[in-house]
Write an enzyme that holds these catalytic residues in place. Structure first.
Site, PDB file in Angstrom:
ATOM      1  N   LYS A 291       0.879  -1.071  -0.139  1.00  0.00           N
ATOM      2  CA  LYS A 291       0.064   0.097  -0.014  1.00  0.00           C
ATOM      3  C   LYS A 291       0.928   1.243   0.051  1.00  0.00           C
ATOM      4  O   LYS A 291       1.857   1.416   0.710  1.00  0.00           O
ATOM      5  CB  LYS A 291      -0.945  -0.036   1.195  1.00  0.00           C
ATOM      6  CG  LYS A 291      -2.040   0.942   1.247  1.00  0.00           C
ATOM      7  CD  LYS A 291      -3.016   0.817   2.310  1.00  0.00           C
ATOM      8  CE  LYS A 291      -4.158   1.737   2.007  1.00  0.00           C
ATOM      9  NZ  LYS A 291      -5.135   1.561   3.300  1.00  0.00           N
ATOM     10  N   GLU A 377     -19.343  -6.522  10.323  1.00  0.00           N
ATOM     11  CA  GLU A 377     -20.349  -5.776  11.182  1.00  0.00           C
ATOM     12  C   GLU A 377     -21.235  -6.721  11.764  1.00  0.00           C
ATOM     13  O   GLU A 377     -21.817  -6.487  13.055  1.00  0.00           O
ATOM     14  CB  GLU A 377     -21.023  -4.687  10.233  1.00  0.00           C
ATOM     15  CG  GLU A 377     -20.208  -3.496   9.761  1.00  0.00           C
ATOM     16  CD  GLU A 377     -19.114  -4.024   8.418  1.00  0.00           C
ATOM     17  OE1 GLU A 377     -18.795  -3.099   7.967  1.00  0.00           O
ATOM     18  OE2 GLU A 377     -19.600  -5.097   8.054  1.00  0.00           O
ATOM     19  N   ARG A 405     -25.390  -2.739   7.738  1.00  0.00           N
ATOM     20  CA  ARG A 405     -25.028  -4.166   7.347  1.00  0.00           C
ATOM     21  C   ARG A 405     -25.294  -5.245   8.348  1.00  0.00           C
ATOM     22  O   ARG A 405     -25.335  -6.093   8.207  1.00  0.00           O
ATOM     23  CB  ARG A 405     -23.544  -4.165   6.854  1.00  0.00           C
ATOM     24  CG  ARG A 405     -23.191  -3.328   5.786  1.00  0.00           C
ATOM     25  CD  ARG A 405     -21.768  -3.071   5.649  1.00  0.00           C
ATOM     26  NE  ARG A 405     -20.900  -4.356   5.525  1.00  0.00           N
ATOM     27  CZ  ARG A 405     -20.464  -4.569   4.259  1.00  0.00           C
ATOM     28  NH1 ARG A 405     -20.761  -3.814   3.115  1.00  0.00           N
ATOM     29  NH2 ARG A 405     -19.782  -5.387   4.024  1.00  0.00           N
TER      30      ARG A 405
END
Length: 628
Positions: A291, A377, A405
């Protein structure tokens, strides 16, 4: 080898090769040996463009080579590329006809910060929430097969997004359908460990080679009538892969696994992708990337450089020091630590949002009471429910848009059992540049219909601190919704005080009109109240509603105006309307909030103005209603 930059360009860099690429068709016309140079130019242009607009760029820097290779080898947009979440798609946007608009990224009327179907035919699926790519790509693959269309479909998903159950649900189904689908696992954080080295790379090349694939498929056909022999061959292959590959889980799920390979090695990417492109059935290619690749500060601090704010022009005169205001997430983080220090029952839970939710200090100070459950979640909410069953007091720090969610878990596992779970709903309301995928515009509507729920809506930083404490002390499910960013600058009281549950306060007395404010728009409502000489109430709670205060204000005013940073339909204003109707109280009501449409990305101030939720818009709406 990719170039590494140490500074963000202040001037637009020279990109002669990139300038020739208007669409992926132009990219595919380039000689293969020039793609490394193109990747360098693309990386430098991305650094410059994000410095002009602000936005996510660490993830994009990490998939430069992969993006180039995919568009080079696949016939996009006929072939479908489906990106997960979308933070990494800035290079994709640059290569698909939007290079000259990149400086408008995330600004009003400009490019969206995520893939968006109505922005480009190359954006095959609108995203913003995690772990949807495999499901969507599988649907596309099955849809193409139903139409008898020859179409390749690729889903690109990160290792973080792969932690969500939805990704595995999709993979399970893909294996059952035997659909022609390539899933690329972009492993940039070692959440799924990878074996880096010559041996693993060597075997990855073998498994992806045309000769091995031909041998494997030929052997499969030859041994079709000899089940025992085929079973032995299959087990031997799995054993070899298990010794040198990071995981046989994907093979067990029915995917042909290849990897890991270096996602920054253009030659390797092109070779492996070209060999896998026409394979039938579910395929998974594991690539490891860095990244922030190519920008040294981002490689050293990928979390800090996840996104970049717009670089302002260098000023010659010293800037006037800005007033320091706390972010709401930091108010939450401080409160969490203060309570944890005196009550060992407090447990903090986050679905992969430690930094964004302000939990870094809590994680460091109370590691045994901190749980980052990754992008899960549903699990986060039911985990909290289980903790509450054992007389602990869990706090789930979750963005409003992501709690959507886990709605079934909230209803079935928490509220139905009236368990003592506190939800800290960050990013409630309009969030600004991230746009409608991240705006928390619906939490009041989906929460207030659930029995046993308490919903608090603080108007400033200190009220947020005290309402968090109030809801945490409440023995049942409760949610505190607060916005992204900083508050008005209200000092925090160190002492924690439980406010009266379901009670608001009157901030200003005026004539004829009463404004009932729910949440963080109190400052705008106050300026509007001054403008039109209205009574102003800070309601503090959506549920339980301060019915006595509503009744009092209805009796003394000719018009009630509800103000909320939430959808009008089903919101706090609807709660007021329902109460008045149930009581037979006939008083005109004006409900102000987010209209029944998705509000596109812009600054938060621009979004509020568009919805007439700034002071001028509120005052104008009141004048228009009282004019007749």
């Amino acid at each position: 080898m990719a170039k590494t930059f140490t500074e963000i360009p202040r001037e637009r860099p020279a990109t002669p090769l990139l300038d020739r690429v208007i669409t992926p068709a132009d990219l595919r016309a380039l000689p293969r040996e020039s793609l490394g140079e193109l990747a360098d130019e693309l990386r430098e242009f991305l650094l410059w463009s994000v410095s002009q607009s602000g936005g996510h760029f660490g993830a994009g820097l990490g998939v430069i080579e992969l993006t180039v290779a995919l568009h080079y080898l696949y016939d996009t947009p006929h072939d479908r590329l489906v990106w997960d979440v979308g933070h990494q798609t800035y290079p994709h946007k640059i290569l698909t006809g939007r290079r000259e608009r990149m400086t408008t990224m995330r600004s009003k009327g400009g490019l969206a910060g995520f893939p968006k179907r109505d922005e480009s035919e190359y954006d095959t699926f609108g995203v913003g929430h995690s772990s949807t790519s495999i499901s969507a790509a599988l649907g596309m693959a099955l849809g193409a097969a139903m139409k008898a269309e020859e179409r390749r479909v690729v889903a690109v998903i990160g290792d973080g997004a792969m932690t969500a159950g939805m990704a595995f649900e999709a993979m399970h189904h893909a294996a059952a359908t035997r659909a022609n689908l390539l899933v690329i696992l972009n492993d940039n954080d070692m959440s799924i460990s990878h074996s880096v080295g010559g041996l693993s790379n060597y075997f990855a090349r073998i498994w992806a080679s045309k000769s091995y694939i031909a041998l494997r498929e030929g052997g499969k056909k030859a041994l079709a009538k000899m089940p025992a022999a085929w079973d032995f061959m299959r087990r031997t292959e799995e054993g070899m892969k298990g010794m040198v590959s990071p995981d046989t889980l994907f093979e067990a799920m029915g995917f042909n696994y290849i990897g890991p390979i270096d996602g920054h090695d253009m030659d390797e990417l092109l070779r492996v992708l070209a060999n896998m492109r026409d394979l039938k059935g579910p395929q998974l290619l594991h690539v490891y990337t860095t990244k922030g690749k190519g920008f040294a500060p981002a490689e050293a601090d990928p979390i800090g450089y996840h996104a970049l704010t717009k670089l302002e022009p260098v000023k010659t005169a010293p800037a006037k020091p800005a007033v320091q205001k706390k972010k709401y997430q930091d108010v939450f983080g401080e409160w969490l630590c203060d309570v944890a220090e005196v009550d060992r029952r407090l447990v903090g839970i986050t679905p992969a949002m430690c930094e964004g939710s302000g939990m870094v200090e809590f994680r460091a100070r109370f590691p045994h009471r901190y749980h980052d459950v990754a992008i899960a979640e549903q699990h986060a909410v039911t985990l909290a429910a289980g903790l509450a069953c054992e007389q602990q007091k869990p706090v789930v720090a979750i963005y409003s848009t992501f709690l959507q969610r886990a709605y079934d878990q909230l209803v079935h596992d928490v509220a139905l059992q009236n368990l003592d779970v506190t939800l800290a709903l960050d990013r409630a309301g309009l969030v600004g540049e991230d746009g409608p995928t991240h705006s928390g515009a619906f939490d009041i509507a989906y929460l207030r219909s659930v029995p046993n729920m308490v919903i608090a809506a603080p108007s400033d930083e200190n009220e947020c601190r005290q309402l968090l404490h109030t809801c945490w002390l409440h023995a049942g499910p409760a949610a505190v919704r607060y916005p992204r960013g900083t508050g008005p600058g209200t000092p925090l009281a160190r002492q924690l005080v439980a406010l009266p549950l379901g009670k608001g306060v009157v901030k200003r007395r005026g004539e004829r009109v009463a404004i009932l404010n729910f949440g963080a728009l109190l400052g705008e409502a106050a300026r509007a109240a001054d403008d039109v000489d209205a009574t102003l109430a800070d309601m503090r709670f959506v549920k339980p509603l301060d019915e006595a205060l509503v009744r009092e204000l209805a009796a003394g005013h000719a018009l009630l105006v509800t103000v909320e940073d939430h959808a009008v339909m089903g919101g706090a204003g609807s709660a007021v309307n329902e109460f008045l109707a149930a009581q037979g109280i006939a008083v005109p009501v004006l409900n102000l909030g987010i209209p029944d449409r998705f509000i596109e990305h812009a600054t938060r101030a621009e979004m509020l103005a568009e919805c007439a939720l700034d002071a001028a818009g509120i005052a104008a709406a009141i004048r228009a209603r009282t004019a007749h």
